[in-house]
Design an enzyme around this catalytic site. Structure first.
Site, PDB file in Angstrom:
ATOM      1  N   ASP A 199      -1.068  -1.233  -7.386  1.00 32.95           N
ATOM      2  CA  ASP A 199      -1.675  -0.336  -8.368  1.00 32.95           C
ATOM      3  C   ASP A 199      -0.830   0.924  -8.550  1.00 32.95           C
ATOM      4  O   ASP A 199      -0.630   1.406  -9.669  1.00 32.95           O
ATOM      5  CB  ASP A 199      -3.087   0.041  -7.928  1.00 32.95           C
ATOM      6  CG  ASP A 199      -3.919  -1.177  -7.583  1.00 32.95           C
ATOM      7  OD1 ASP A 199      -4.097  -2.036  -8.454  1.00 32.95           O
ATOM      8  OD2 ASP A 199      -4.376  -1.268  -6.428  1.00 32.95           O
ATOM      9  N   HIS A 235      -9.301  -1.196  -4.323  1.00 37.10           N
ATOM     10  CA  HIS A 235      -8.423  -2.051  -5.124  1.00 37.10           C
ATOM     11  C   HIS A 235      -9.324  -2.940  -5.979  1.00 37.10           C
ATOM     12  O   HIS A 235      -9.534  -4.119  -5.710  1.00 37.10           O
ATOM     13  CB  HIS A 235      -7.515  -2.887  -4.223  1.00 37.10           C
ATOM     14  CG  HIS A 235      -6.664  -3.862  -4.989  1.00 37.10           C
ATOM     15  ND1 HIS A 235      -5.716  -3.460  -5.892  1.00 37.10           N
ATOM     16  CD2 HIS A 235      -6.625  -5.212  -4.976  1.00 37.10           C
ATOM     17  CE1 HIS A 235      -5.130  -4.523  -6.410  1.00 37.10           C
ATOM     18  NE2 HIS A 235      -5.668  -5.595  -5.873  1.00 37.10           N
TER      19      HIS A 235
END
Length: 302
Positions: free
Chosen positions: A128, A156
């Protein structure tokens, strides 16, 4: 870092023929530091005296499966792997959990390995982090290496918060704050966040498979920084154990923070100003993680 590597690959018994194919490919890469590859379906072989463990496998969410069913299946997997780490690995082992839901799976593994410090467990939010860097870089027309100090806060998942309030971008005119470099506050507070949050789903929609090359690169980045440390003045994102942190995140969660690493030990960057916009998004992802944790711990105790 030029240490020779012995790679142990664990999979379920029916997948051993496929795993042998992976071994062949690794051999055919002629990697300069790879000394040996061992493929096995036995935890006592795979986890013996490990310096690093990368837990990639998890139960994927299937059509019609509720989130609690997904958590229940993964609790069984990561309880087993945590127990194997506790029994066979070095107590100094560094454990990276990649399999989703990564934060909560990491927490279960850590709780199932009580003799290994919780600080040795982390989950992957570097993918990410890299996605956020790339989006800013493309917007500014610079290489991704010119973007530093983005932050992924929290889970996440689609509730994660990609934060660029402390990000710096190296431009031809010098180093600028991200908001000054991009010059589009509405994009940074809107489409940018949504793009990073939903990038995994977009990849699946496009290629009919989840992220592979980018996830592998993120794993390498994460482990390299644990072993080599982060550059002076820079920080990266990792899901780590929350206890007494400076941002009011509840304890007993694996939560993604900005961290700096030295001598294989991470430290949360504790001097960052957090505005109301950021705090609301940080709290939202923490709430999701608390719900996941409580559901998973109920299964762990059962």
């Amino acid at each position: 870092m030029n240490a020779p590597i012995i790679l142990l690959l664990l999979d379920i018994t029916p997948m051993l023929p496929v795993l042998e194919g992976v071994v062949m490919e690794l051999q055919d890469c002629a990697l300069p530091l790879l000394r040996e590859v061992i493929a096995t379906d036995k935890e006592e072989v795979a986890f013996k005296d490990l310096d690093a463990a990368i837990l990639v496998g998890s139960m994927p969410r299937k059509e019609g499966m509720e989130r609690k069913d997904l958590l229940k299946a993964n609790v069984a997997i990561f309880r087993s792997q945590g127990a194997a780490l506790d029994k066979y690995a070095k107590k100094t082992v560094h454990v990276l959990v990649v399999g989703n839901p990564a934060n909560t799976n990491c927490l279960i593994a850590a709780k199932s390995a009580p003799s290994i410090p919780k600080e040795n467990f982390s989950c992957l939010t570097r993918l990410d982090h890299n996605r956020a860097c790339s989006q800013v870089a493309m917007r500014c027309g610079v290489p991704a290496t010119h973007v530093k100090n983005v932050i992924i806060w929290g889970n996440h998942s689609s509730t994660q918060y990609p934060d660029v309030h402390h990000c710096k971008v190296s431009m031809s005119s010098g180093e600028l704050a991200c908001f000054d470099a991009v010059k589009d506050d509405s994009w940074l507070k809107g489409d940018f966040i949504a793009t990073v949050q939903q990038r995994g789903a977009a990849v699946i929609k496009a290629r009919k498979l989840s992220s592979a090359m980018s996830a592998a690169k993120a794993i390498c980045d994460h482990m390299r920084d644990i072993w080599s440390g982060t550059p002076e003045g820079e920080f990266i994102s990792m899901g780590v154990y929350s206890t007494g942190n400076p941002y009011g995140v509840p304890e007993d969660l694996i939560y993604s923070f900005p961290v700096q690493i030295k001598d294989k030990a991470w430290k949360i960057v504790d001097s960052l100003a957090i505005n109301d916009f950021s705090k609301s998004k940080m709290d939202a992802t923490a709430a999701e993680l608390m719900e996941e944790r409580d559901t998973a711990l109920a299964f762990l105790a059962a």
